[in-house]
Scaffold this motif. Structure first.
Motif, short mmCIF file in Angstrom:
data_model
loop_
_atom_site.label_atom_id
_atom_site.label_comp_id
_atom_site.label_asym_id
_atom_site.label_seq_id
_atom_site.Cartn_x
_atom_site.Cartn_y
_atom_site.Cartn_z
N CYS A 279 0.77 -1.03 0.07
CA CYS A 279 -0.29 -0.16 -0.14
C CYS A 279 0.84 1.15 0.04
O CYS A 279 1.83 1.53 0.96
CB CYS A 279 -1.08 -0.10 1.01
N ASP A 280 0.58 2.10 -1.03
CA ASP A 280 1.26 3.50 -1.06
C ASP A 280 0.76 4.50 -0.38
O ASP A 280 -0.33 4.74 -0.83
CB ASP A 280 1.52 3.85 -2.58
N GLU A 281 1.10 4.82 0.66
CA GLU A 281 0.48 5.60 1.70
C GLU A 281 1.13 7.14 1.71
O GLU A 281 1.31 7.64 2.63
CB GLU A 281 0.26 5.10 3.10
N THR A 282 1.87 7.37 0.53
CA THR A 282 2.50 8.72 0.60
C THR A 282 1.83 9.67 0.93
O THR A 282 2.27 10.77 1.45
CB THR A 282 3.31 8.92 -0.88
N ILE A 283 0.46 9.81 0.42
CA ILE A 283 -0.46 10.94 0.78
C ILE A 283 -1.42 10.66 2.05
O ILE A 283 -1.56 11.49 2.99
CB ILE A 283 -1.25 11.26 -0.42
N THR A 284 -1.80 9.30 2.04
CA THR A 284 -2.92 9.07 2.99
C THR A 284 -2.19 8.83 4.50
O THR A 284 -3.11 8.54 5.37
CB THR A 284 -3.46 7.74 2.54
N GLY A 285 -0.84 8.38 4.46
CA GLY A 285 -0.14 8.15 5.90
C GLY A 285 -0.20 9.33 6.88
O GLY A 285 -0.36 10.54 6.42
N PHE A 286 -0.09 8.94 8.24
CA PHE A 286 0.49 9.93 9.24
C PHE A 286 -0.91 10.92 9.36
O PHE A 286 -0.75 12.11 9.54
CB PHE A 286 1.53 10.70 9.08
N GLY A 287 -2.00 10.39 9.55
CA GLY A 287 -3.41 11.15 10.04
C GLY A 287 -4.02 11.77 9.06
O GLY A 287 -5.09 12.41 9.33
N ARG A 288 -3.73 11.92 7.62
CA ARG A 288 -4.42 12.74 6.78
C ARG A 288 -5.92 12.25 6.69
O ARG A 288 -7.02 12.80 6.39
CB ARG A 288 -3.69 12.26 5.29
N THR A 289 -6.36 10.96 6.85
CA THR A 289 -7.73 10.49 6.99
C THR A 289 -8.42 10.49 8.15
O THR A 289 -9.43 10.09 8.28
CB THR A 289 -7.79 8.98 6.14
N GLY A 290 -7.55 10.67 9.16
CA GLY A 290 -8.20 10.51 10.55
C GLY A 290 -7.68 9.48 11.35
O GLY A 290 -8.04 9.13 12.47
N THR A 291 -7.14 8.57 10.71
CA THR A 291 -6.38 7.35 11.15
C THR A 291 -4.87 7.50 10.83
O THR A 291 -4.36 8.08 9.87
CB THR A 291 -6.95 5.93 11.05
N TRP A 292 -3.97 7.00 11.63
CA TRP A 292 -2.18 6.91 11.27
C TRP A 292 -2.18 6.40 9.90
O TRP A 292 -1.44 7.33 9.18
CB TRP A 292 -1.68 6.12 12.12
N PHE A 293 -2.88 5.65 9.54
CA PHE A 293 -2.61 5.11 8.04
C PHE A 293 -4.07 4.83 7.51
O PHE A 293 -5.06 4.41 8.03
CB PHE A 293 -1.83 3.95 7.83
N GLY A 294 -4.10 4.93 6.19
CA GLY A 294 -5.39 5.13 5.35
C GLY A 294 -5.93 3.74 5.57
O GLY A 294 -7.30 3.44 5.49
N VAL A 295 -5.22 2.67 5.50
CA VAL A 295 -5.97 1.24 5.32
C VAL A 295 -6.66 0.97 6.61
O VAL A 295 -7.40 0.08 6.51
CB VAL A 295 -4.70 0.07 5.04
N GLU A 296 -6.28 1.47 7.69
CA GLU A 296 -6.95 1.46 8.95
C GLU A 296 -8.44 1.77 8.92
O GLU A 296 -9.25 1.35 9.82
CB GLU A 296 -6.32 2.17 10.08
N GLN A 297 -8.86 2.45 7.78
CA GLN A 297 -10.09 2.91 7.85
C GLN A 297 -11.20 1.69 7.50
O GLN A 297 -12.38 1.47 7.51
CB GLN A 297 -10.50 3.96 6.67
N TRP A 298 -10.41 0.58 6.89
CA TRP A 298 -11.26 -0.51 6.51
C TRP A 298 -10.55 -1.99 7.39
O TRP A 298 -10.86 -2.85 6.68
CB TRP A 298 -10.95 -0.74 5.00
N GLY A 299 -9.70 -1.54 8.34
CA GLY A 299 -9.38 -2.68 9.19
C GLY A 299 -8.32 -3.69 8.36
O GLY A 299 -8.33 -5.04 8.90
N VAL A 300 -7.62 -3.27 7.41
CA VAL A 300 -6.85 -3.95 6.43
C VAL A 300 -5.37 -3.96 6.95
O VAL A 300 -4.83 -2.82 7.22
CB VAL A 300 -6.95 -3.56 5.09
#
Length: 436
Positions: A240-261
């Protein structure tokens, strides 16, 4: 005094850019006295705003101690500390880390890691990757080869075609239900795996939510879980490329956490230092790292500045700032305020076909009308220019999809933004959309 003529190749031909002289939070002041609101963090970089005092102090403090160590000669304390902090916040079990200086470098490192991993497991034929379109994974040759973007057009002779599956929800004209969209997108991945052969594929690369391609295209619930199942079934690494979604951008530390993956590898960059110094890296799940670290050479690939102390010190402090200031929660609350305001703007015009994203990563797609949802040609550039005239910076990202160009813009203000700043962004953006 600096020259007013720009002889750097970063210049934009035919356009004189404003000269920034000071920045703080989400504000940038220019040499001619103007004050801009930076609603996109330049290129989705400013996680905690410009010149956060704690990050600047961390940089100064580290600069007084040691600025550089070469990874094969010395370790350093900030790197060890950062790896520990990342282990605490990672969505993957027993996480190991590796550090670079840019998102493209980290994607390249993930490619290296995947190939070495399968070689060590006695499967050297697994050298291919599957990625999606639209997508953007970086400007270096291998990273661009993973990208499903028109940015690759001039370099196609050197690139591998990996982007063979469509990103779900990228085509709003399809009007599929969320469940049908999941099935459509998973079928594309399944077909790509069947065509290439799982015994030849090292991994699947994807952005949890797209950034510069398509503007915050967000997958339907269930999609990432199905990708995880597919990768496990066929013996592929999920990267998973979290260059943009990592470190809180979506409200969780990493974007994949939004889907429990829990993927096998996460790459990160941009916001990890909020623009103070260049830095990036990748997180590696313990069971994957175990294979590499059991070999005599470990992970022998990297770059001169891999794990350099200045970048590690600032990144570690960034994580502490997000924790101490409650910025994950603020990203969720202010993200909802921003989203509500964008939807209110969309309700006033037939030329906005979609508002999408999560937290403080929000995208807008411009269309000719609500019935056809055909792209409104040139709208992204016009709205971005009109916003700039109103001293508001947003990110224009028109995106090729088939024979069409999706007209999209992206907003990614800092995680510590206030309600007053959000409201000012919405006011100026509404005015810009009306004028464009």
């Amino acid at each position: 005094m600096a020259s007013t003529t720009d002889f750097s190749l970063t210049a934009t031909p035919g356009r004189q850019l404003p000269v920034a002289v000071r920045a703080e939070g989400c504000r940038i002041w220019t040499a001619d006295g103007r004050e801009f609101i930076d609603a996109c963090g330049g290129a989705m970089v400013m996680s905690v705003g410009h010149c956060h005092p704690r990050l600047i102090e961390a940089l100064k403090r580290q600069a007084d101690e040691v600025t550089f160590t070469y990874r094969f000669a010395f370790s350093n304390e900030p790197m060890l500390e950062l790896a520990d902090l990342l282990r605490e916040i990672s969505p993957m079990p027993r996480t190991w880390s590796f550090f670079n200086s840019s998102g493209s470098e980290s994607v390249e490192s993930a490619i290296h890691l995947a190939l070495l991993y399968w070689q060590l497991l006695g499967q050297p034929a697994k050298t291919e990757f599957i990625s999606r379109y639209p997508s953007y994974h970086g400007s270096t040759i291998a990273a661009l080869g993973l990208s499903g973007t028109s940015r690759r057009d001039s370099f196609e002779a050197l690139l591998t075609k990996n982007a063979v599956a469509q990103t779900p929800n990228a085509d709003i004209r399809a009007r599929r239900t969320p469940a049908d969209e999941v099935e459509f997108a998973i079928k594309q991945l399944e077909d790509a795996i069947a065509t290439r052969g799982a015994d030849k594929i090292a991994g699947v690369f994807l952005e949890p939510i797209t950034g510069a391609s398509g503007a915050a295209v967000t997958p339907p619930d269930g999609y990432l879980q199905r990708v995880r199942e597919l990768c496990t079934l066929h013996g592929l690494l999920m990267i998973c490329d979290e260059t943009i979604t990592g470190f809180g951008r979506t409200g969780t530390w990493f974007g994949v956490e939004q889907w429990g993956v829990s993927p096998d590898v996460i790459t990160f960059a941009k916001g990890v230092t909020s623009g103070v110094v260049p830095f990036s890296g990748m997180l590696v799940a313990g069971d994957v790292a175990d294979v590499l670290m059991a070999s005599p050479d470990g992970f022998p690939v990297g770059h001169t500045f891999s794990g350099y102390p200045l970048g590690c010190a600032v990144s570690a402090e960034m994580i502490r700032v997000i924790r101490d200031e409650g910025l994950l929660e603020n990203a969720r609350v202010m993200g909802q305020r921003l989203r509500t305001g964008l939807e209110a703007i969309a309700a006033t015009t037939p030329h906005i076909g979609d508002v999408r994203g999560m937290g403080l990563l929000q995208g807008i797609e411009f269309v000719e009308d609500e019935e056809s949802l055909a792209p409104r040609a040139g709208a992204a550039a016009r709205v971005t220019a009109a916003a700039r005239d109103r001293q508001l910076m947003i990110y224009s990202c028109p995106t090729a999809l088939g024979s069409s160009v999706l007209e999209t813009v992206l907003l990614a203000p800092p995680l510590n933004i206030t309600s007053t700043d959000v409201d000012q962004i919405l006011e100026r953006l509404s005015d810009a959309i009306g004028a464009a």
